[in-house]
Design an enzyme around this catalytic site. Structure first.
Site, PDB file in Angstrom:
ATOM      1  N   ARG A 185       1.021  -7.710  -9.836  1.00 52.17           N
ATOM      2  CA  ARG A 185       2.139  -7.457  -9.107  1.00 52.17           C
ATOM      3  C   ARG A 185       3.064  -7.725 -10.759  1.00 52.17           C
ATOM      4  NH1 ARG A 185       0.598 -10.418  -4.140  1.00 52.17           N
ATOM      5  NH2 ARG A 185       0.766 -12.380  -5.328  1.00 52.17           N
ATOM      6  N   ASN A 227       3.126   1.949  11.035  1.00 50.05           N
ATOM      7  CA  ASN A 227       2.035   2.569  10.202  1.00 50.05           C
ATOM      8  C   ASN A 227       1.554   3.169   9.326  1.00 50.05           C
ATOM      9  OD1 ASN A 227      -0.579   3.359   9.549  1.00 50.05           O
ATOM     10  ND2 ASN A 227      -0.898   3.807  11.918  1.00 50.05           N
ATOM     11  N   ALA A 228       1.686   2.500   7.731  1.00 52.81           N
ATOM     12  CA  ALA A 228       1.447   3.280   6.026  1.00 52.81           C
ATOM     13  C   ALA A 228       1.091   5.059   6.112  1.00 52.81           C
ATOM     14  CB  ALA A 228       1.294   2.584   5.652  1.00 52.81           C
ATOM     15  N   CYS A 269      -9.553  -3.795  -2.591  1.00 53.43           N
ATOM     16  CA  CYS A 269     -10.097  -5.024  -2.716  1.00 53.43           C
ATOM     17  C   CYS A 269     -10.845  -5.222  -1.313  1.00 53.43           C
ATOM     18  CB  CYS A 269      -9.224  -5.721  -1.832  1.00 53.43           C
ATOM     19  SG  CYS A 269      -8.367  -5.357  -0.152  1.00 53.43           S
TER      20      CYS A 269
HETATM   21  N1  SAH Z   1       0.907  -5.572  -1.209  1.00 53.76           N
HETATM   22  C1  SAH Z   1       0.512  -7.644  -0.203  1.00 53.76           C
HETATM   23  C2  SAH Z   1      -0.638  -7.991   0.636  1.00 53.76           C
HETATM   24  C3  SAH Z   1      -0.963  -6.771   1.166  1.00 53.76           C
HETATM   25  S1  SAH Z   1      -2.329  -7.279   2.127  1.00 53.76           S
HETATM   26  C4  SAH Z   1       0.912  -8.759  -1.650  1.00 53.76           C
HETATM   27  O1  SAH Z   1       1.072  -8.931  -2.480  1.00 53.76           O
HETATM   28  O2  SAH Z   1       0.824 -10.097  -0.791  1.00 53.76           O
HETATM   29  C5  SAH Z   1      -3.010  -5.757   3.240  1.00 53.76           C
HETATM   30  C6  SAH Z   1      -1.902  -5.678   4.063  1.00 53.76           C
HETATM   31  O3  SAH Z   1      -1.254  -4.760   5.205  1.00 53.76           O
HETATM   32  C7  SAH Z   1      -0.991  -6.398   5.809  1.00 53.76           C
HETATM   33  O4  SAH Z   1      -0.409  -7.253   6.074  1.00 53.76           O
HETATM   34  C8  SAH Z   1      -1.483  -5.544   6.393  1.00 53.76           C
HETATM   35  O5  SAH Z   1      -0.959  -6.937   7.009  1.00 53.76           O
HETATM   36  C9  SAH Z   1      -1.319  -4.337   6.667  1.00 53.76           C
HETATM   37  N2  SAH Z   1      -1.513  -3.409   6.487  1.00 53.76           N
HETATM   38  C10 SAH Z   1      -2.633  -3.458   7.268  1.00 53.76           C
HETATM   39  N3  SAH Z   1      -2.837  -1.721   7.699  1.00 53.76           N
HETATM   40  C11 SAH Z   1      -1.339  -1.250   8.149  1.00 53.76           C
HETATM   41  C12 SAH Z   1      -1.628   0.227   8.462  1.00 53.76           C
HETATM   42  N4  SAH Z   1      -1.872   0.979   8.637  1.00 53.76           N
HETATM   43  N5  SAH Z   1       0.057   0.575   8.045  1.00 53.76           N
HETATM   44  C13 SAH Z   1       1.022  -0.636   7.205  1.00 53.76           C
HETATM   45  N6  SAH Z   1       0.174  -2.018   6.529  1.00 53.76           N
HETATM   46  C14 SAH Z   1      -0.381  -1.764   7.452  1.00 53.76           C
END
Ligand code: SAH
Length: 390
Positions: free
Chosen positions: A208, A274-275, A335
């Site tokens: 980060r 949803n991303a 990960c």
């Molecule tokens: N970047 C964050 C950690 C991400 S963990 C940090 O720095 O703290 C992964 C995240 O993706 C989780 O919060 C989960 O809820 C989210 N996630 C899982 N599938 C997803 C999707 N299809 N679209 C958007 N978010 C999603």
């Protein structure tokens, strides 16, 4: 103590790996209860290691030591102390991983510290049966009074263990489960009871900060943002505007509070959704960014799931590359321990080719030193983070 005899031939445990799989065992001599200590020997009876056995798990024995030594309370205490001292020697912050399982010689045990809390996961039977002892030892070692058990991790099912979460006995009842931690000059709320996994993804902390170096003046996209870690680091570092995308409504709520806490709410927008879909929509709307960050959950939770996972990683990387201005940066992570670093690089290369972009990898990053990689145990090397320039 029961003796576990390995089959003839080579086994990873003989090379220092901490696992003995069910299929590698010829016979077991003597009686044992689940979670008991056992001695592992090769087919000729030569000592291989000592660890605990779980007849319900494919990982039948998790080795604590490859030396012929006694495994008593002092042994466990020494392992915990070594883990704590290692962190104290380089770590000054209020939040870090205290114990990283096999890497710290404590198979199946994960402990994160968030201020006054230790969040503990016992992901293998051998540490589950010693839980009360471990809780007390960790309390006196760290001075943390609260211990929150986050044993709601799906991997526990592979060990035949139930899903559960809640404070460990002896935790002050009035200790709030939501605490503020710092990462550099960023302040973040962490909820040890309601958050995902242990509450906060500590492993991306240094990544980060690395991503934030690219943020001054930039229009930033943070996909899979959880409680806004990357987004807020970027905003604090001077991003012009940040759009964060996250599927969990709860996480989006906390992300907004985190933005307030850091005085950057006016430059951050948090969108629930949803991303995969939203990245496509952003492209259709001709939205463009100078820095795109991708930090999805582990798409490959098993080796069998790898193929589908590769398609998922490629798709989001392709979509993110489409959204970048010329000269824009992509910070992309995975990960999944089942996805090795070279394969991940190949996936991003495939996305770059399909996007028609020439991409430079400036940094191939990984996990921070409180999540150490144990040589001989490749499963401990799981986090990949590429910083790319287009
Ligand atoms: N970047 C964050 C950690 C991400 S963990 C940090 O720095 O703290 C992964 C995240 O993706 C989780 O919060 C989960 O809820 C989210 N996630 C899982 N599938 C997803 C999707 N299809 N679209 C958007 N978010 C999603």
């Amino acid at each position: 103590m029961a003796i576990v005899h390995l089959t003839r031939g080579w086994h990873r445990a003989q090379d220092g790996h901490p696992w003995v799989f069910a299929g590698e065992i010829e016979t077991i001599g003597g009686d044992f209860a689940p979670g008991d200590l056992v001695t592992v020997v090769d087919h000729r009876g030569r000592f291989v290691g000592r660890g605990f056995i779980n007849p319900a798990s494919l990982i039948r024995v998790r080795l604590l030591t490859h030396r012929d030594e006694q495994v008593d309370d002092d042994f466990w205490l020494a392992r915990l102390r070594a883990a704590w001292e290692l962190r104290r020697s380089f770590w000054v912050e209020s939040a870090f991983r205290v114990v990283f399982a096999e890497s710290d010689g404590l198979p199946g045990l994960v402990v994160d510290r968030f201020g006054p809390w230790l969040v503990m996961q016992t992901l293998a039977l051998g540490v589950e049966v010693r839980r009360d002892f471990l809780v007390e030892a960790l309390r006196s070692l760290t001075g943390c009074t609260g211990v929150f058990l986050r044993n709601d991790a799906p991997v526990r099912e592979l060990e035949g263990l139930p899903q559960e979460r809640g404070p460990a006995p002896g935790t002050p009842p009035d200790l709030p489960t939501r605490v503020e931690v710092t990462e550099g000059d960023v302040r973040l709320w962490v909820d040890v009871a309601e958050g995902q996994k242990t509450g906060h993804f500590l492993d991306q902390r240094l990544n980060r900060a690395a991503a934030a170096r690219l943020a001054p003046g930039a229009r930033v996209l943070d996909a899979f943002s959880y409680t806004g870690g990357f987004a807020i680091h970027a905003a604090r570092a001077g991003a012009r505007e940040v759009l964060a995308i996250e599927a969990s409504a709860w996480a989006v709520g906390l992300a907004r509070e985190n933005a307030e806490l850091n005085g950057v709410a006016d430059r951050c927008r948090f969108q629930e959704g949803n991303a995969f879909d939203l990245l496509r929509t952003l492209d259709q709307e001709r939205e463009r960014f100078d820095l795109a960050i991708l930090d999805p959950p582990a798409f490959a939770r098993s080796r069998e799931a790898l193929e589908g996972a590769l398609r998922g990683y490629k798709e989001i990387n392709l979509r993110a590359l489409h959204l970048l201005n010329p000269g824009g940066y992509l910070v992309t992570s995975s990960c999944s321990s089942h996805l090795d670093p070279d394969t991940f690089l190949g996936v991003v290369a495939g996305a770059a080719r399909d996007a028609g972009r020439r991409v430079l990898v400036l940094e191939a990053r990984g996990q921070p030193p409180d999540h150490p990689i144990l040589l001989g145990y490749p499963e401990s090397r799981y986090l990949k983070c590429l910083i790319c320039r287009t």
